[in-house]
Scaffold this motif. Structure first.
Motif, PDB file in Angstrom:
ATOM      1  N   LEU A 111       0.821  -1.205   0.000  1.00  0.00           N
ATOM      2  CA  LEU A 111       0.000   0.000   0.000  1.00  0.00           C
ATOM      3  C   LEU A 111       0.859   1.260   0.000  1.00  0.00           C
ATOM      4  O   LEU A 111       0.525   2.252  -0.640  1.00  0.00           O
ATOM      5  CB  LEU A 111      -0.927   0.008   1.204  1.00  0.00           C
ATOM      6  CG  LEU A 111      -2.219  -0.802   1.070  1.00  0.00           C
ATOM      7  CD1 LEU A 111      -3.011  -0.743   2.370  1.00  0.00           C
ATOM      8  CD2 LEU A 111      -3.067  -0.303  -0.081  1.00  0.00           C
ATOM      9  N   MET A 112       1.992   1.216   0.712  1.00  0.00           N
ATOM     10  CA  MET A 112       2.895   2.366   0.719  1.00  0.00           C
ATOM     11  C   MET A 112       3.461   2.604  -0.681  1.00  0.00           C
ATOM     12  O   MET A 112       3.602   3.740  -1.123  1.00  0.00           O
ATOM     13  CB  MET A 112       4.017   2.143   1.722  1.00  0.00           C
ATOM     14  CG  MET A 112       3.550   2.132   3.167  1.00  0.00           C
ATOM     15  SD  MET A 112       4.867   1.607   4.292  1.00  0.00           S
ATOM     16  CE  MET A 112       3.936   1.334   5.800  1.00  0.00           C
ATOM     17  N   GLY A 113       3.783   1.500  -1.357  1.00  0.00           N
ATOM     18  CA  GLY A 113       4.275   1.618  -2.723  1.00  0.00           C
ATOM     19  C   GLY A 113       3.230   2.214  -3.647  1.00  0.00           C
ATOM     20  O   GLY A 113       3.542   3.061  -4.505  1.00  0.00           O
ATOM     21  N   GLU A 114       1.993   1.802  -3.474  1.00  0.00           N
ATOM     22  CA  GLU A 114       0.914   2.329  -4.313  1.00  0.00           C
ATOM     23  C   GLU A 114       0.639   3.791  -3.984  1.00  0.00           C
ATOM     24  O   GLU A 114       0.307   4.580  -4.867  1.00  0.00           O
ATOM     25  CB  GLU A 114      -0.351   1.489  -4.109  1.00  0.00           C
ATOM     26  CG  GLU A 114      -0.238   0.055  -4.598  1.00  0.00           C
ATOM     27  CD  GLU A 114       0.110  -0.047  -6.079  1.00  0.00           C
ATOM     28  OE1 GLU A 114      -0.298   0.840  -6.866  1.00  0.00           O
ATOM     29  OE2 GLU A 114       0.818  -1.009  -6.457  1.00  0.00           O
ATOM     30  N   ILE A 147       3.081   7.785 -11.343  1.00  0.00           N
ATOM     31  CA  ILE A 147       3.781   6.741 -12.096  1.00  0.00           C
ATOM     32  C   ILE A 147       3.123   5.381 -11.852  1.00  0.00           C
ATOM     33  O   ILE A 147       2.260   5.247 -10.982  1.00  0.00           O
ATOM     34  CB  ILE A 147       5.274   6.647 -11.699  1.00  0.00           C
ATOM     35  CG1 ILE A 147       5.406   6.349 -10.195  1.00  0.00           C
ATOM     36  CG2 ILE A 147       6.001   7.934 -12.064  1.00  0.00           C
ATOM     37  CD1 ILE A 147       6.832   6.174  -9.721  1.00  0.00           C
ATOM     38  N   GLN A 148       3.543   4.391 -12.619  1.00  0.00           N
ATOM     39  CA  GLN A 148       3.078   3.024 -12.435  1.00  0.00           C
ATOM     40  C   GLN A 148       4.271   2.148 -12.060  1.00  0.00           C
ATOM     41  O   GLN A 148       5.299   2.171 -12.745  1.00  0.00           O
ATOM     42  CB  GLN A 148       2.440   2.489 -13.716  1.00  0.00           C
ATOM     43  CG  GLN A 148       1.160   3.205 -14.129  1.00  0.00           C
ATOM     44  CD  GLN A 148       0.614   2.667 -15.433  1.00  0.00           C
ATOM     45  OE1 GLN A 148       0.824   1.504 -15.781  1.00  0.00           O
ATOM     46  NE2 GLN A 148      -0.090   3.516 -16.173  1.00  0.00           N
ATOM     47  N   LEU A 149       4.132   1.388 -10.975  1.00  0.00           N
ATOM     48  CA  LEU A 149       5.182   0.489 -10.526  1.00  0.00           C
ATOM     49  C   LEU A 149       4.631  -0.929 -10.450  1.00  0.00           C
ATOM     50  O   LEU A 149       3.425  -1.132 -10.321  1.00  0.00           O
ATOM     51  CB  LEU A 149       5.701   0.913  -9.144  1.00  0.00           C
ATOM     52  CG  LEU A 149       6.351   2.289  -9.025  1.00  0.00           C
ATOM     53  CD1 LEU A 149       6.635   2.609  -7.558  1.00  0.00           C
ATOM     54  CD2 LEU A 149       7.640   2.346  -9.842  1.00  0.00           C
ATOM     55  N   LEU A 150       5.517  -1.914 -10.504  1.00  0.00           N
ATOM     56  CA  LEU A 150       5.126  -3.316 -10.404  1.00  0.00           C
ATOM     57  C   LEU A 150       5.551  -3.855  -9.045  1.00  0.00           C
ATOM     58  O   LEU A 150       6.738  -3.850  -8.712  1.00  0.00           O
ATOM     59  CB  LEU A 150       5.783  -4.134 -11.524  1.00  0.00           C
ATOM     60  CG  LEU A 150       5.491  -5.651 -11.523  1.00  0.00           C
ATOM     61  CD1 LEU A 150       4.002  -5.902 -11.719  1.00  0.00           C
ATOM     62  CD2 LEU A 150       6.311  -6.346 -12.610  1.00  0.00           C
ATOM     63  N   TRP A 178      -6.134   3.645   5.168  1.00  0.00           N
ATOM     64  CA  TRP A 178      -5.615   2.764   4.134  1.00  0.00           C
ATOM     65  C   TRP A 178      -6.714   2.192   3.242  1.00  0.00           C
ATOM     66  O   TRP A 178      -6.462   1.865   2.085  1.00  0.00           O
ATOM     67  CB  TRP A 178      -4.774   1.658   4.762  1.00  0.00           C
ATOM     68  CG  TRP A 178      -3.500   2.213   5.323  1.00  0.00           C
ATOM     69  CD1 TRP A 178      -3.172   2.337   6.642  1.00  0.00           C
ATOM     70  CD2 TRP A 178      -2.399   2.769   4.590  1.00  0.00           C
ATOM     71  NE1 TRP A 178      -1.936   2.934   6.776  1.00  0.00           N
ATOM     72  CE2 TRP A 178      -1.439   3.210   5.531  1.00  0.00           C
ATOM     73  CE3 TRP A 178      -2.134   2.939   3.232  1.00  0.00           C
ATOM     74  CZ2 TRP A 178      -0.234   3.796   5.155  1.00  0.00           C
ATOM     75  CZ3 TRP A 178      -0.930   3.537   2.852  1.00  0.00           C
ATOM     76  CH2 TRP A 178      -0.006   3.954   3.807  1.00  0.00           C
ATOM     77  N   LYS A 179      -7.920   2.142   3.733  1.00  0.00           N
ATOM     78  CA  LYS A 179      -9.038   1.763   2.871  1.00  0.00           C
ATOM     79  C   LYS A 179      -9.239   2.817   1.786  1.00  0.00           C
ATOM     80  O   LYS A 179      -9.473   2.500   0.620  1.00  0.00           O
ATOM     81  CB  LYS A 179     -10.321   1.605   3.692  1.00  0.00           C
ATOM     82  CG  LYS A 179     -10.526   0.225   4.276  1.00  0.00           C
ATOM     83  CD  LYS A 179     -11.909   0.127   4.912  1.00  0.00           C
ATOM     84  CE  LYS A 179     -12.228  -1.294   5.331  1.00  0.00           C
ATOM     85  NZ  LYS A 179     -13.583  -1.399   5.908  1.00  0.00           N
ATOM     86  N   ARG A 180      -9.135   4.084   2.197  1.00  0.00           N
ATOM     87  CA  ARG A 180      -9.271   5.175   1.223  1.00  0.00           C
ATOM     88  C   ARG A 180      -8.149   5.130   0.190  1.00  0.00           C
ATOM     89  O   ARG A 180      -8.379   5.315  -1.007  1.00  0.00           O
ATOM     90  CB  ARG A 180      -9.269   6.526   1.947  1.00  0.00           C
ATOM     91  CG  ARG A 180     -10.531   6.823   2.733  1.00  0.00           C
ATOM     92  CD  ARG A 180     -10.662   8.309   3.057  1.00  0.00           C
ATOM     93  NE  ARG A 180      -9.534   8.789   3.843  1.00  0.00           N
ATOM     94  CZ  ARG A 180      -9.515   8.795   5.169  1.00  0.00           C
ATOM     95  NH1 ARG A 180     -10.542   8.320   5.858  1.00  0.00           N
ATOM     96  NH2 ARG A 180      -8.466   9.273   5.824  1.00  0.00           N
ATOM     97  N   ILE A 181      -6.915   4.867   0.661  1.00  0.00           N
ATOM     98  CA  ILE A 181      -5.773   4.823  -0.251  1.00  0.00           C
ATOM     99  C   ILE A 181      -5.917   3.665  -1.238  1.00  0.00           C
ATOM    100  O   ILE A 181      -5.665   3.813  -2.434  1.00  0.00           O
ATOM    101  CB  ILE A 181      -4.461   4.703   0.544  1.00  0.00           C
ATOM    102  CG1 ILE A 181      -4.190   6.008   1.305  1.00  0.00           C
ATOM    103  CG2 ILE A 181      -3.288   4.376  -0.375  1.00  0.00           C
ATOM    104  CD1 ILE A 181      -3.051   5.931   2.283  1.00  0.00           C
ATOM    105  N   ALA A 182      -6.322   2.499  -0.749  1.00  0.00           N
ATOM    106  CA  ALA A 182      -6.495   1.335  -1.617  1.00  0.00           C
ATOM    107  C   ALA A 182      -7.563   1.596  -2.666  1.00  0.00           C
ATOM    108  O   ALA A 182      -7.418   1.212  -3.836  1.00  0.00           O
ATOM    109  CB  ALA A 182      -6.847   0.104  -0.787  1.00  0.00           C
ATOM    110  N   ALA A 183      -8.635   2.262  -2.251  1.00  0.00           N
ATOM    111  CA  ALA A 183      -9.724   2.573  -3.210  1.00  0.00           C
ATOM    112  C   ALA A 183      -9.254   3.593  -4.236  1.00  0.00           C
ATOM    113  O   ALA A 183      -9.533   3.448  -5.435  1.00  0.00           O
ATOM    114  CB  ALA A 183     -10.934   3.097  -2.448  1.00  0.00           C
TER     115      ALA A 183
END
Length: 331
Positions: free
Chosen positions: A174-177, A185-188, A319-324
Protein backbone atom coordinates in the motif's frame (compact mmCIF):
# COMPACT_ATOMS: atom_id res chain seq x y z
CA UNK A 1 -49.07 -29.04 43.87
CA UNK A 2 -50.65 -27.60 40.71
CA UNK A 3 -48.57 -27.18 37.49
CA UNK A 4 -48.33 -23.40 37.86
CA UNK A 5 -46.89 -23.71 41.37
CA UNK A 6 -44.31 -26.20 40.14
CA UNK A 7 -43.25 -23.84 37.33
CA UNK A 8 -42.91 -20.93 39.73
CA UNK A 9 -40.90 -23.00 42.20
CA UNK A 10 -38.60 -24.23 39.37
CA UNK A 11 -38.09 -20.69 38.12
CA UNK A 12 -37.24 -19.50 41.62
CA UNK A 13 -34.75 -22.34 42.06
CA UNK A 14 -33.05 -21.52 38.72
CA UNK A 15 -32.80 -17.85 39.66
CA UNK A 16 -31.29 -18.77 43.01
CA UNK A 17 -28.66 -20.93 41.32
CA UNK A 18 -27.78 -18.13 38.92
CA UNK A 19 -27.53 -15.66 41.78
CA UNK A 20 -25.28 -17.99 43.73
CA UNK A 21 -23.05 -18.61 40.71
CA UNK A 22 -22.70 -14.93 39.78
CA UNK A 23 -20.11 -14.01 42.43
CA UNK A 24 -18.06 -17.07 41.46
CA UNK A 25 -18.19 -16.14 37.76
CA UNK A 26 -17.18 -12.56 38.55
CA UNK A 27 -14.37 -13.76 40.77
CA UNK A 28 -12.81 -15.93 38.10
CA UNK A 29 -11.27 -13.09 36.00
CA UNK A 30 -10.13 -11.31 39.16
CA UNK A 31 -8.43 -14.48 40.40
CA UNK A 32 -6.82 -14.96 36.98
CA UNK A 33 -5.40 -11.44 37.14
CA UNK A 34 -4.22 -11.89 40.74
CA UNK A 35 -2.04 -14.86 39.81
CA UNK A 36 -1.10 -13.63 36.34
CA UNK A 37 1.47 -14.38 35.08
CA UNK A 38 2.35 -17.72 36.63
CA UNK A 39 4.00 -19.35 33.61
CA UNK A 40 5.99 -18.38 30.47
CA UNK A 41 4.42 -15.89 28.05
CA UNK A 42 4.61 -16.43 24.29
CA UNK A 43 5.11 -13.35 22.10
CA UNK A 44 4.09 -14.16 18.50
CA UNK A 45 5.72 -12.10 15.72
CA UNK A 46 4.24 -12.14 12.17
CA UNK A 47 7.61 -11.56 10.50
CA UNK A 48 11.00 -13.32 10.27
CA UNK A 49 13.90 -12.72 12.65
CA UNK A 50 15.74 -9.49 11.87
CA UNK A 51 12.70 -7.44 10.87
CA UNK A 52 12.01 -4.19 12.70
CA UNK A 53 8.97 -5.80 14.33
CA UNK A 54 11.08 -8.75 15.50
CA UNK A 55 13.81 -6.50 16.92
CA UNK A 56 11.21 -4.55 18.88
CA UNK A 57 9.51 -7.71 20.10
CA UNK A 58 12.76 -9.05 21.53
CA UNK A 59 13.44 -5.80 23.36
CA UNK A 60 9.95 -5.69 24.85
CA UNK A 61 10.04 -9.41 25.64
CA UNK A 62 13.13 -8.89 27.77
CA UNK A 63 11.61 -5.95 29.63
CA UNK A 64 8.25 -7.68 30.05
CA UNK A 65 10.00 -10.71 31.48
CA UNK A 66 11.71 -8.51 34.04
CA UNK A 67 8.42 -6.95 35.15
CA UNK A 68 6.38 -10.15 35.02
CA UNK A 69 8.94 -12.39 36.63
CA UNK A 70 8.37 -15.02 33.96
CA UNK A 71 10.22 -15.96 30.74
CA UNK A 72 8.83 -14.33 27.57
CA UNK A 73 9.42 -16.48 24.51
CA UNK A 74 9.48 -14.81 21.08
CA UNK A 75 7.98 -16.99 18.34
CA UNK A 76 8.36 -15.98 14.68
CA UNK A 77 5.31 -17.12 12.70
CA UNK A 78 6.04 -15.46 9.37
CA UNK A 79 4.13 -15.76 6.13
CA UNK A 80 0.61 -15.48 4.69
CA UNK A 81 0.44 -11.73 5.32
CA UNK A 82 0.44 -12.28 9.06
CA UNK A 83 -2.53 -14.68 8.99
CA UNK A 84 -0.45 -17.49 10.51
CA UNK A 85 0.61 -15.39 13.49
CA UNK A 86 -2.88 -14.04 14.13
CA UNK A 87 -4.34 -17.55 13.96
CA UNK A 88 -1.76 -18.75 16.49
CA UNK A 89 -2.95 -16.08 18.91
CA UNK A 90 -6.70 -16.32 18.38
CA UNK A 91 -6.69 -20.14 18.53
CA UNK A 92 -4.62 -20.30 21.73
CA UNK A 93 -6.32 -20.21 25.14
CA UNK A 94 -7.53 -16.66 25.84
CA UNK A 95 -5.61 -16.36 29.09
CA UNK A 96 -3.04 -13.65 28.36
CA UNK A 97 -0.15 -16.05 27.82
CA UNK A 98 -0.11 -15.71 24.02
CA UNK A 99 0.48 -12.17 22.75
CA UNK A 100 0.55 -10.82 19.21
CA UNK A 101 3.27 -8.34 18.29
CA UNK A 102 0.88 -6.73 15.84
CA UNK A 103 1.99 -4.47 13.03
CA UNK A 104 0.21 -1.99 10.80
CA UNK A 105 -0.38 -4.80 8.29
CA UNK A 106 -1.89 -7.37 10.68
CA UNK A 107 -3.86 -4.80 12.67
CA UNK A 108 -4.98 -2.42 9.91
CA UNK A 109 -3.87 -2.53 6.28
CA UNK A 110 -4.82 -6.17 5.64
CA UNK A 111 -8.43 -4.99 5.93
CA UNK A 112 -7.87 -2.73 2.92
CA UNK A 113 -6.35 -5.45 0.73
CA UNK A 114 -8.32 -8.65 1.19
CA UNK A 115 -11.88 -9.50 0.17
CA UNK A 116 -12.25 -12.21 2.78
CA UNK A 117 -9.82 -11.65 5.61
CA UNK A 118 -9.72 -14.81 7.76
CA UNK A 119 -9.91 -12.69 10.92
CA UNK A 120 -11.31 -9.36 12.04
CA UNK A 121 -8.51 -7.30 13.63
CA UNK A 122 -11.01 -5.29 15.67
CA UNK A 123 -13.47 -8.00 16.75
CA UNK A 124 -11.10 -10.97 17.14
CA UNK A 125 -8.32 -9.16 19.01
CA UNK A 126 -8.30 -7.15 22.21
CA UNK A 127 -5.91 -4.17 22.25
CA UNK A 128 -3.18 -4.12 24.87
CA UNK A 129 -0.96 -1.19 23.89
CA UNK A 130 0.60 0.78 21.07
CA UNK A 131 4.41 0.62 21.01
CA UNK A 132 6.23 2.59 18.33
CA UNK A 133 6.14 4.27 14.90
CA UNK A 134 8.97 4.01 12.37
CA UNK A 135 9.38 6.33 9.34
CA UNK A 136 9.52 4.72 5.89
CA UNK A 137 12.46 5.19 3.52
CA UNK A 138 12.46 4.65 -0.23
CA UNK A 139 15.61 2.65 -1.02
CA UNK A 140 17.51 1.55 -4.14
CA UNK A 141 20.61 -0.63 -4.60
CA UNK A 142 23.94 1.07 -3.90
CA UNK A 143 24.90 0.77 -7.59
CA UNK A 144 21.52 1.97 -8.85
CA UNK A 145 21.56 4.47 -11.73
CA UNK A 146 18.96 6.48 -9.81
CA UNK A 147 20.80 9.05 -7.71
CA UNK A 148 17.76 11.16 -6.87
CA UNK A 149 14.03 10.67 -6.58
CA UNK A 150 13.62 12.61 -9.83
CA UNK A 151 15.87 10.12 -11.65
CA UNK A 152 13.67 7.26 -10.49
CA UNK A 153 10.41 8.99 -11.36
CA UNK A 154 11.66 9.98 -14.83
CA UNK A 155 12.67 6.35 -15.52
CA UNK A 156 9.31 5.06 -14.31
CA UNK A 157 7.43 7.50 -16.51
CA UNK A 158 9.50 6.49 -19.52
CA UNK A 159 8.53 2.84 -19.07
CA UNK A 160 5.21 2.63 -17.19
CA UNK A 161 4.77 -0.49 -15.07
CA UNK A 162 8.29 -1.82 -15.67
CA UNK A 163 10.06 -0.47 -12.59
CA UNK A 164 9.69 -2.99 -9.77
CA UNK A 165 9.46 -2.47 -6.03
CA UNK A 166 9.88 -5.00 -3.22
CA UNK A 167 7.25 -5.20 -0.49
CA UNK A 168 7.63 -7.25 2.67
CA UNK A 169 3.95 -7.19 3.59
CA UNK A 170 0.57 -5.90 2.50
CA UNK A 171 1.31 -2.65 4.33
CA UNK A 172 4.42 -2.03 2.23
CA UNK A 173 2.45 -2.74 -0.92
CA UNK A 174 0.00 0.00 0.00
CA UNK A 175 2.90 2.37 0.72
CA UNK A 176 4.27 1.62 -2.72
CA UNK A 177 0.91 2.33 -4.31
CA UNK A 178 0.60 5.54 -2.33
CA UNK A 179 4.00 6.70 -3.62
CA UNK A 180 3.15 5.74 -7.21
CA UNK A 181 -0.13 7.62 -6.98
CA UNK A 182 1.46 10.78 -5.58
CA UNK A 183 4.31 10.62 -8.11
CA UNK A 184 1.99 9.94 -11.05
CA UNK A 185 3.78 6.74 -12.10
CA UNK A 186 3.08 3.02 -12.44
CA UNK A 187 5.18 0.49 -10.53
CA UNK A 188 5.13 -3.32 -10.40
CA UNK A 189 4.87 -4.84 -6.94
CA UNK A 190 7.06 -7.87 -6.11
CA UNK A 191 5.92 -9.36 -2.77
CA UNK A 192 8.31 -11.04 -0.33
CA UNK A 193 7.80 -13.03 2.85
CA UNK A 194 8.95 -10.24 5.15
CA UNK A 195 10.78 -6.94 5.41
CA UNK A 196 14.31 -8.46 5.58
CA UNK A 197 13.71 -10.45 2.38
CA UNK A 198 12.35 -7.37 0.64
CA UNK A 199 15.34 -5.28 1.71
CA UNK A 200 17.73 -8.00 0.54
CA UNK A 201 15.95 -8.14 -2.82
CA UNK A 202 16.48 -4.42 -3.29
CA UNK A 203 20.07 -4.57 -2.02
CA UNK A 204 20.93 -7.32 -4.54
CA UNK A 205 19.22 -5.55 -7.43
CA UNK A 206 16.39 -8.05 -7.84
CA UNK A 207 14.05 -5.06 -7.71
CA UNK A 208 14.60 -1.46 -8.74
CA UNK A 209 13.48 -0.03 -5.43
CA UNK A 210 11.86 -0.89 -2.14
CA UNK A 211 10.13 0.58 0.87
CA UNK A 212 11.33 -0.21 4.36
CA UNK A 213 11.07 1.05 7.90
CA UNK A 214 14.22 2.73 9.11
CA UNK A 215 15.07 0.03 11.66
CA UNK A 216 15.56 -2.60 8.95
CA UNK A 217 17.85 -0.46 6.80
CA UNK A 218 19.81 1.92 9.01
CA UNK A 219 22.96 -0.19 9.26
CA UNK A 220 22.91 -0.93 5.52
CA UNK A 221 22.55 2.77 4.77
CA UNK A 222 25.36 3.72 7.11
CA UNK A 223 27.56 1.05 5.53
CA UNK A 224 26.85 2.30 2.01
CA UNK A 225 25.33 -1.03 0.96
CA UNK A 226 22.06 0.57 -0.02
CA UNK A 227 20.92 4.09 -0.89
CA UNK A 228 17.93 6.07 0.40
CA UNK A 229 16.29 8.47 -2.03
CA UNK A 230 13.56 9.85 0.22
CA UNK A 231 12.04 9.82 3.67
CA UNK A 232 8.25 9.46 3.85
CA UNK A 233 7.93 11.88 6.76
CA UNK A 234 7.27 15.54 7.47
CA UNK A 235 10.91 16.25 8.26
CA UNK A 236 14.36 14.75 7.81
CA UNK A 237 15.63 12.18 10.27
CA UNK A 238 18.42 13.06 12.67
CA UNK A 239 20.20 9.82 11.78
CA UNK A 240 19.96 10.49 8.03
CA UNK A 241 20.32 14.26 7.73
CA UNK A 242 21.39 14.13 4.07
CA UNK A 243 18.31 12.24 2.88
CA UNK A 244 15.54 14.66 1.86
CA UNK A 245 11.86 14.04 2.40
CA UNK A 246 9.62 13.25 -0.55
CA UNK A 247 7.88 16.58 0.08
CA UNK A 248 11.16 18.45 -0.40
CA UNK A 249 11.51 16.74 -3.78
CA UNK A 250 8.09 17.73 -5.04
CA UNK A 251 6.10 14.64 -4.04
CA UNK A 252 3.53 15.93 -1.59
CA UNK A 253 1.31 13.63 0.42
CA UNK A 254 3.76 10.72 0.58
CA UNK A 255 3.88 10.22 4.34
CA UNK A 256 3.91 6.72 5.79
CA UNK A 257 5.34 4.75 8.65
CA UNK A 258 5.19 1.32 10.16
CA UNK A 259 3.90 0.89 13.67
CA UNK A 260 3.48 -1.87 16.20
CA UNK A 261 1.08 -2.72 18.96
CA UNK A 262 0.35 -5.63 21.27
CA UNK A 263 -2.94 -7.52 21.18
CA UNK A 264 -4.43 -10.70 22.63
CA UNK A 265 -7.41 -12.88 21.81
CA UNK A 266 -10.65 -10.90 22.12
CA UNK A 267 -12.16 -12.91 24.98
CA UNK A 268 -9.12 -12.62 27.26
CA UNK A 269 -10.33 -11.59 30.76
CA UNK A 270 -10.31 -7.80 31.04
CA UNK A 271 -8.36 -7.74 34.34
CA UNK A 272 -5.58 -9.74 32.66
CA UNK A 273 -5.55 -7.37 29.68
CA UNK A 274 -5.43 -4.42 32.09
CA UNK A 275 -2.45 -5.92 33.90
CA UNK A 276 -0.62 -6.57 30.63
CA UNK A 277 -1.38 -3.09 29.35
CA UNK A 278 -0.05 -1.49 32.54
CA UNK A 279 3.24 -3.38 32.16
CA UNK A 280 3.70 -2.27 28.56
CA UNK A 281 2.93 1.36 29.45
CA UNK A 282 5.59 1.14 32.17
CA UNK A 283 8.11 -0.24 29.69
CA UNK A 284 7.36 2.57 27.23
CA UNK A 285 8.04 5.13 29.97
CA UNK A 286 11.47 3.67 30.79
CA UNK A 287 14.44 5.85 29.74
CA UNK A 288 16.19 2.80 28.27
CA UNK A 289 13.20 2.18 25.98
CA UNK A 290 13.30 5.70 24.63
CA UNK A 291 17.06 5.50 24.20
CA UNK A 292 16.78 2.14 22.42
CA UNK A 293 14.35 3.51 19.85
CA UNK A 294 15.97 6.94 19.56
CA UNK A 295 19.14 5.21 18.32
CA UNK A 296 17.01 3.75 15.53
CA UNK A 297 15.24 7.03 14.72
CA UNK A 298 11.98 5.47 15.88
CA UNK A 299 9.24 7.23 17.86
CA UNK A 300 7.80 5.55 20.95
CA UNK A 301 4.06 5.97 21.43
CA UNK A 302 2.12 6.80 24.59
CA UNK A 303 0.76 3.28 24.98
CA UNK A 304 -2.45 1.86 26.39
CA UNK A 305 -5.52 -0.04 25.25
CA UNK A 306 -7.58 2.96 24.17
CA UNK A 307 -4.75 4.49 22.17
CA UNK A 308 -4.25 1.27 20.20
CA UNK A 309 -7.95 0.78 19.47
CA UNK A 310 -8.46 4.41 18.39
CA UNK A 311 -5.28 4.48 16.30
CA UNK A 312 -6.12 1.12 14.73
CA UNK A 313 -9.59 2.27 13.61
CA UNK A 314 -8.11 5.49 12.22
CA UNK A 315 -5.45 3.59 10.24
CA UNK A 316 -7.98 1.13 8.81
CA UNK A 317 -10.04 4.04 7.47
CA UNK A 318 -6.97 5.79 6.00
CA UNK A 319 -5.62 2.76 4.13
CA UNK A 320 -9.04 1.76 2.87
CA UNK A 321 -9.27 5.17 1.22
CA UNK A 322 -5.77 4.82 -0.25
CA UNK A 323 -6.49 1.33 -1.62
CA UNK A 324 -9.72 2.57 -3.21
CA UNK A 325 -8.03 5.64 -4.71
CA UNK A 326 -5.22 3.49 -6.15
CA UNK A 327 -7.83 1.03 -7.48
CA UNK A 328 -5.99 -1.90 -5.96
CA UNK A 329 -7.69 -5.18 -6.78
CA UNK A 330 -8.55 -6.90 -3.52
CA UNK A 331 -6.84 -10.23 -3.00
Amino acid sequence: MNPLSKMLRAAAFTAALASAAAPFAQAQPQQAAATYPSKPIHFVVPFPPGSGTDVGARFFARKLGELAGQPVIVENRAGANGFIAVKAVTSAPADGYTLLMGSNSTLATNVALFKQLPYDPVKDLAPVSTLMRSPIVLIVPANSPYKTLKDLIDAARAKPGQRTYASGSAAYQLMGELFADKAGIQLLNVPYKGAPDAVNATLSGQTDLGFSDITATMELLRGGKIRALAIAADQRLAGLPDVPTAQEQGIGGFSADTWTGVAVAANTPKPVVDKLSDMFVKILAMPETREFYARQNVITMKGGQDELRDFQREQIAVWKRIAAAARIELQ
